[in-house]
Design a protein around this motif. Structure first.
Motif, PDB file in Angstrom:
ATOM      1  N   SER A 254       0.828  -1.206   0.000  1.00  0.00           N
ATOM      2  CA  SER A 254       0.000   0.000   0.000  1.00  0.00           C
ATOM      3  C   SER A 254       0.862   1.255   0.000  1.00  0.00           C
ATOM      4  CB  SER A 254      -0.912   0.012   1.224  1.00  0.00           C
ATOM      5  OG  SER A 254      -0.141   0.148   2.412  1.00  0.00           O
ATOM      6  N   VAL A 271      -2.428  -0.188  -4.193  1.00  0.00           N
ATOM      7  CA  VAL A 271      -2.771  -1.615  -4.081  1.00  0.00           C
ATOM      8  C   VAL A 271      -3.430  -2.117  -5.360  1.00  0.00           C
ATOM      9  CG1 VAL A 271      -4.255  -3.281  -2.879  1.00  0.00           C
ATOM     10  CG2 VAL A 271      -2.923  -1.607  -1.564  1.00  0.00           C
ATOM     11  N   THR A 294      -4.358   4.504   6.763  1.00  0.00           N
ATOM     12  CA  THR A 294      -4.572   3.102   6.377  1.00  0.00           C
ATOM     13  C   THR A 294      -5.986   2.668   6.739  1.00  0.00           C
ATOM     14  OG1 THR A 294      -2.228   2.617   6.714  1.00  0.00           O
ATOM     15  CG2 THR A 294      -3.733   0.737   6.658  1.00  0.00           C
TER      16      THR A 294
END
Length: 333
Positions: A254, A271, A294
């Motif tokens: 990521s 991603v 995140t």
């Protein structure tokens, strides 16, 4: 007039008073010196601890130069002839074309040619979270539960009650609890094989004690391709092999471990642009107090993966391994 004896007594008394004052002053000076020394020593110990923490953080997040990136690809290509490195993913200066070049993202996973997805292949995606548990763990678990998704948590050793509860929650909600070392201190963990074995036993035994779950999967801090270890990583891989432990690196990141402040949308894009390449994608993310972006990216990421028809799964014994150094290529010592 005072007689000589009285005068002598007064002088003796004054002398004793001066001596007492000198003694008191000396005691005060020594006491202050000892107190100051203790304060200075405490401050120095704390400073050393903070420097060690900062060093570990920098090692975990530092971006290497393109030269090291290229050299490491060549090194691992020579180590394992089956290794496949997609050099087209790098720009002219050697940095990854997708905009992130993590300190430990220095080698492509082996056997990736066989893992390339065709038009008819179903994409299997494994969302993995390193470094937890943290204050963000519950939020991550809530999002996963909302979408009925299971993931994999590569955790480190934390002994407070809240962390113990989070370990148990991970297991109770059906996710895979996996090991990411106890200390996560590179200087300790990778100092020697004995040091690594001690740390490994500590995290494995601790997680079993807290959750009753036997952990069978491991991720090396920095990955198996890190350039930090003082010891050949193959020694550690061989040890894990002897213990019946499967280790996982990643082939999709990521980018949330870099110093670059990606937005949630950018993390999702990082991603998605790589997941489409592979039949099996091991996605690297982090569960830490500072990784709030995140958490923000997780739900739209899941929705994007579901929209493309991907299967989102927890790592288990049937998962295709993704490793920067093939564990099977390491001869038992």
């Amino acid at each position: 007039m005072e007689d000589s004896s009285t005068k002598g007594l007064k002088q003796e008394r004054k002398k004793r008073q001066r001596v007492a004052r000198i003694k008191t002053a000396l005691i005060c000076v020594v006491g202050i010196w000892l107190l100051a020394s203790m304060i200075i020593c405490t401050a120095l110990v704390f400073k050393v601890y903070m420097l060690e923490e900062k060093l570990d953080y920098l090692l975990d997040n530092f971006t290497v130069s393109g030269q090291m990136e290229t050299e490491s690809k060549q090194t691992f290509a020579k180590t394992d002839e089956s290794a496949y490195f997609d050099l087209e993913d790098t720009t002219e200066n050697g940095e990854w074309a997708n905009g992130y070049s993590e300190y430990y993202s220095v080698a492509e996973a082996v056997n990736q040619k066989e893992n390339l997805a065709g038009p008819e292949d179903i994409h299997k995606v494994y969302l993995t979270f390193d470094d937890g548990p943290s204050s963000n763990t519950t939020a991550i678990l809530d999002i996963l539960k909302k979408h009925n998704i299971k993931a994999t948590f590569f955790v480190i050793g934390k002994e407070d009650d809240e962390s113990k509860a989070r370990y148990r929650q991970i297991v109770n909600e059906g996710h895979t609890l996996a090991m990411h070392s106890y200390s996560h201190k590179y200087s300790v963990l990778y100092d020697s094989l004995d040091s690594f074995e001690s740390d490994f036993s500590k995290i494995q035994n601790y997680l079993y004690e807290v959750t009753g779950q036997e952990c069978l999967f491991y991720r090396f801090p920095g990955g198996s391709s890190n350039h930090v270890s003082n010891t050949d990583m193959k020694e550690f891989i061989n040890y894990l092999n002897t213990q019946g432990i499967t280790y996982f690196d990643w082939n999709v990141s990521s980018g949330d471990a870099t110093s670059q402040a990606y937005t949630a949308e950018e993390l999702v894009d990082n991603v998605m642009k790589d997941v489409v390449k592979y039949k099996t994608s091991i996605v690297l993310m982090h569960d830490a107090e500072t990784k709030t972006t995140t958490v923000e990216a997780l739900e739209p990421m899941i929705e994007a993966l579901e929209s493309m028809g991907a299967e989102i799964l927890p790592i288990d014994e049937n998962t295709t391994v993704v490793q920067h150094i093939a564990a099977a290529s390491v001869k038992q010592q």
